[in-house]
Design a protein around this motif. Structure first.
Motif, mmCIF file in Angstrom:
data_model
loop_
_atom_site.group_PDB
_atom_site.id
_atom_site.type_symbol
_atom_site.label_atom_id
_atom_site.label_comp_id
_atom_site.label_asym_id
_atom_site.label_seq_id
_atom_site.Cartn_x
_atom_site.Cartn_y
_atom_site.Cartn_z
ATOM 1 N N TYR A 178 4.913 -8.358 5.577
ATOM 2 C CA TYR A 178 4.621 -8.829 6.933
ATOM 3 C C TYR A 178 4.197 -10.299 6.916
ATOM 4 O O TYR A 178 3.602 -10.765 5.936
ATOM 5 C CB TYR A 178 3.478 -8.030 7.547
ATOM 6 N N GLN A 179 4.474 -10.980 8.006
ATOM 7 C CA GLN A 179 3.897 -12.296 8.240
ATOM 8 C C GLN A 179 2.632 -12.095 9.053
ATOM 9 O O GLN A 179 2.673 -11.627 10.197
ATOM 10 C CB GLN A 179 4.874 -13.193 9.012
ATOM 11 N N ASN A 180 1.498 -12.403 8.474
ATOM 12 C CA ASN A 180 0.209 -12.249 9.155
ATOM 13 C C ASN A 180 -0.398 -13.629 9.330
ATOM 14 O O ASN A 180 -1.022 -14.166 8.424
ATOM 15 C CB ASN A 180 -0.721 -11.346 8.333
ATOM 16 N N HIS A 181 -0.182 -14.225 10.508
ATOM 17 C CA HIS A 181 -0.576 -15.615 10.753
ATOM 18 C C HIS A 181 0.152 -16.519 9.752
ATOM 19 O O HIS A 181 1.365 -16.559 9.733
ATOM 20 C CB HIS A 181 -2.100 -15.760 10.694
ATOM 21 N N THR A 182 -0.564 -17.205 8.897
ATOM 22 C CA THR A 182 0.083 -18.127 7.954
ATOM 23 C C THR A 182 0.300 -17.496 6.584
ATOM 24 O O THR A 182 0.779 -18.157 5.666
ATOM 25 C CB THR A 182 -0.758 -19.400 7.787
ATOM 26 N N PHE A 208 -5.929 -11.368 -4.927
ATOM 27 C CA PHE A 208 -5.605 -10.555 -3.757
ATOM 28 C C PHE A 208 -6.775 -9.671 -3.333
ATOM 29 O O PHE A 208 -7.638 -9.315 -4.146
ATOM 30 C CB PHE A 208 -4.403 -9.643 -4.056
ATOM 31 N N ASP A 209 -6.781 -9.312 -2.057
ATOM 32 C CA ASP A 209 -7.656 -8.279 -1.510
ATOM 33 C C ASP A 209 -6.778 -7.145 -1.002
ATOM 34 O O ASP A 209 -5.650 -7.375 -0.534
ATOM 35 C CB ASP A 209 -8.487 -8.810 -0.336
ATOM 36 N N GLY A 210 -7.290 -5.916 -1.096
ATOM 37 C CA GLY A 210 -6.502 -4.790 -0.652
ATOM 38 C C GLY A 210 -7.327 -3.698 -0.024
ATOM 39 O O GLY A 210 -8.558 -3.665 -0.156
ATOM 40 N N SER A 211 -6.648 -2.808 0.693
ATOM 41 C CA SER A 211 -7.317 -1.654 1.290
ATOM 42 C C SER A 211 -6.392 -0.453 1.204
ATOM 43 O O SER A 211 -5.167 -0.588 1.204
ATOM 44 C CB SER A 211 -7.682 -1.925 2.755
ATOM 45 N N ILE A 212 -6.986 0.731 1.113
ATOM 46 C CA ILE A 212 -6.229 1.978 1.097
ATOM 47 C C ILE A 212 -6.789 2.889 2.174
ATOM 48 O O ILE A 212 -7.991 3.141 2.230
ATOM 49 C CB ILE A 212 -6.330 2.684 -0.271
ATOM 50 N N THR A 213 -5.917 3.358 3.041
ATOM 51 C CA THR A 213 -6.287 4.341 4.048
ATOM 52 C C THR A 213 -5.597 5.648 3.693
ATOM 53 O O THR A 213 -4.367 5.699 3.598
ATOM 54 C CB THR A 213 -5.856 3.905 5.457
ATOM 55 N N GLU A 214 -6.384 6.684 3.460
ATOM 56 C CA GLU A 214 -5.820 7.984 3.116
ATOM 57 C C GLU A 214 -5.562 8.765 4.393
ATOM 58 O O GLU A 214 -6.489 9.158 5.105
ATOM 59 C CB GLU A 214 -6.753 8.759 2.189
ATOM 60 N N LEU A 215 -4.294 8.956 4.720
ATOM 61 C CA LEU A 215 -3.901 9.727 5.889
ATOM 62 C C LEU A 215 -3.504 11.130 5.445
ATOM 63 O O LEU A 215 -3.382 11.400 4.247
ATOM 64 C CB LEU A 215 -2.723 9.042 6.589
ATOM 65 N N GLU A 216 -3.305 12.026 6.390
ATOM 66 C CA GLU A 216 -2.964 13.402 6.037
ATOM 67 C C GLU A 216 -1.630 13.468 5.303
ATOM 68 O O GLU A 216 -1.442 14.265 4.390
ATOM 69 C CB GLU A 216 -2.903 14.257 7.299
ATOM 70 N N GLU A 217 -0.698 12.557 5.684
ATOM 71 C CA GLU A 217 0.649 12.616 5.130
ATOM 72 C C GLU A 217 0.844 11.704 3.924
ATOM 73 O O GLU A 217 1.825 11.843 3.189
ATOM 74 C CB GLU A 217 1.671 12.237 6.210
ATOM 75 N N GLY A 218 -0.021 10.716 3.714
ATOM 76 C CA GLY A 218 0.161 9.785 2.612
ATOM 77 C C GLY A 218 -0.875 8.683 2.627
ATOM 78 O O GLY A 218 -1.868 8.747 3.361
ATOM 79 N N TYR A 219 -0.627 7.666 1.792
ATOM 80 C CA TYR A 219 -1.548 6.544 1.682
ATOM 81 C C TYR A 219 -0.929 5.291 2.290
ATOM 82 O O TYR A 219 0.224 4.954 2.026
ATOM 83 C CB TYR A 219 -1.865 6.259 0.210
ATOM 84 N N LEU A 220 -1.707 4.613 3.130
ATOM 85 C CA LEU A 220 -1.322 3.318 3.669
ATOM 86 C C LEU A 220 -2.063 2.264 2.854
ATOM 87 O O LEU A 220 -3.291 2.161 2.910
ATOM 88 C CB LEU A 220 -1.707 3.207 5.145
ATOM 89 N N ASP A 229 -7.439 -11.744 6.388
ATOM 90 C CA ASP A 229 -8.022 -10.821 7.358
ATOM 91 C C ASP A 229 -7.333 -9.464 7.258
ATOM 92 O O ASP A 229 -6.495 -9.113 8.090
ATOM 93 C CB ASP A 229 -7.881 -11.407 8.768
ATOM 94 N N ILE A 230 -7.694 -8.688 6.253
ATOM 95 C CA ILE A 230 -7.083 -7.386 6.042
ATOM 96 C C ILE A 230 -7.521 -6.385 7.108
ATOM 97 O O ILE A 230 -6.730 -5.543 7.555
ATOM 98 C CB ILE A 230 -7.440 -6.839 4.647
ATOM 99 N N THR A 231 -8.766 -6.478 7.561
ATOM 100 C CA THR A 231 -9.317 -5.474 8.474
ATOM 101 C C THR A 231 -8.565 -5.409 9.795
ATOM 102 O O THR A 231 -8.146 -4.340 10.238
ATOM 103 C CB THR A 231 -10.802 -5.758 8.744
ATOM 104 N N LYS A 234 -5.003 -4.218 9.278
ATOM 105 C CA LYS A 234 -4.984 -2.779 9.037
ATOM 106 C C LYS A 234 -5.042 -2.008 10.357
ATOM 107 O O LYS A 234 -4.310 -1.039 10.550
ATOM 108 C CB LYS A 234 -6.159 -2.402 8.134
ATOM 109 N N SER A 235 -5.896 -2.458 11.282
ATOM 110 C CA SER A 235 -6.015 -1.790 12.578
ATOM 111 C C SER A 235 -4.707 -1.860 13.351
ATOM 112 O O SER A 235 -4.254 -0.861 13.939
ATOM 113 C CB SER A 235 -7.140 -2.421 13.404
ATOM 114 N N ASN A 236 -4.077 -3.034 13.349
ATOM 115 C CA ASN A 236 -2.794 -3.186 14.039
ATOM 116 C C ASN A 236 -1.719 -2.324 13.399
ATOM 117 O O ASN A 236 -0.893 -1.714 14.083
ATOM 118 C CB ASN A 236 -2.357 -4.655 14.026
ATOM 119 N N MET A 237 -1.721 -2.286 12.067
ATOM 120 C CA MET A 237 -0.721 -1.508 11.340
ATOM 121 C C MET A 237 -0.860 -0.019 11.663
ATOM 122 O O MET A 237 0.135 0.672 11.907
ATOM 123 C CB MET A 237 -0.896 -1.749 9.834
ATOM 124 N N GLU A 238 -2.074 0.477 11.671
ATOM 125 C CA GLU A 238 -2.302 1.892 11.953
ATOM 126 C C GLU A 238 -1.870 2.260 13.369
ATOM 127 O O GLU A 238 -1.382 3.372 13.606
ATOM 128 C CB GLU A 238 -3.771 2.244 11.740
#
Length: 245
Positions: A178-182, A208-220, A229-231, A234-238
């Motif tokens: 993704y292109q996230n701002h610059t 790098f910085d990273g985040s993992i969201t565990e969903l019922e079907e898989g990992y984002l 600005d990962i946070t 992440k909200s927009n992606m979800e």
């Protein structure tokens, strides 16, 4: 050959050497982009299936059971005119992709990286030379065709630069840039069928910085440059991701 036929040929056979086709590609930047994207996806797909073990009789039987599962009664059928737009080669390609991923998931492969955080960081570093280096800007339809293998779809792809199936370090996943701002951000959708020793919501290294969201079907999994600005990303992606199809 009509101009639209060249676009069909670009997807079905991007390596075609017909003089008329090559001349059309040279004159049409949009067609040339489709050819480049199709060649890259073909290359990545070939790399993906090259590591898949020979299916056992048990695996083939399991895949056959999936194929024979009756369709849900409440699914709205696709209009006939829309069905006719799809070429046979797209159905064949989708079948191979689903079968390839299914065999990988059913194979019980023990050679993948069991640390999801290390895998995501390594995958991002490994992908820097090619993933997102050429902005293919795939369409929503094309991205959702790829994500359908994992049971997911997106509501929009406004900022998606690149997408593909990946099997880096033996971990099957959908990889999007993704292109996230610059800055560019890597997103991985990893099926729950692959087990990992440890899952951390936040991780990173000196780059790098990273985040993992565990969903019922898989990992984002989201990985971006240090201090990005990962946070909010992440909200927009979800909000755009539906992983329940």
């Amino acid at each position: 050959m009509k101009p639209l036929d060249f676009y069909d040929l670009a997807i079905a056979d991007p390596h075609n050497s017909d003089p008329d086709f090559l001349e059309a590609v040279a004159k049409d930047p949009a067609l040339a982009q489709i050819v480049a994207e199709a060649k890259e996806n073909d290359k990545l797909f070939q790399e993906f299936i090259s590591d898949i073990p020979e299916p056992s009789a048990e695996h083939l039987a399991a895949i056959q059971d999936i194929c024979n599962t009756p369709a849900l009664d409440n699914v709205t059928p696709m209009p006939k005119r829309q069905i006719n737009r799809f070429k046979p080669y797209l159905a064949i390609a989708a079948s191979f992709a689903i079968m390839a991923v299914s065999m990988f998931m059913l194979s019980g492969n023990n050679h993948y990286n069991h640390n999801l955080m290390d895998h995501a960081l390594s995958h991002t570093e490994h992908g820097l030379p090619f993933a997102g280096a050429t902005d293919t800007n795939p369409s929503l339809h094309r991205v959702n065709q790829q994500l359908a293998v994992y049971g997911a779809k997106l509501s929009n792809v406004d900022n998606v630069l690149w997408s593909a199936h990946c099997d880096f370090e033996g971990v099957a996943s959908a990889h999007l840039v993704y292109q996230n701002h610059t800055q560019k951000v890597n997103v991985f959708l990893v099926p729950k069928s692959q087990k990992f020793d440890e899952i951390k919501a936040k991780f990173g290294n000196e780059q790098f910085d990273g985040s993992i969201t565990e969903l019922e079907e898989g990992y984002l999994v989201i990985v971006g440059p240090k201090n990005s600005d990962i946070t909010s990303f992440k909200s927009n992606m979800e909000s755009q991701l539906d992983w329940s199809i």
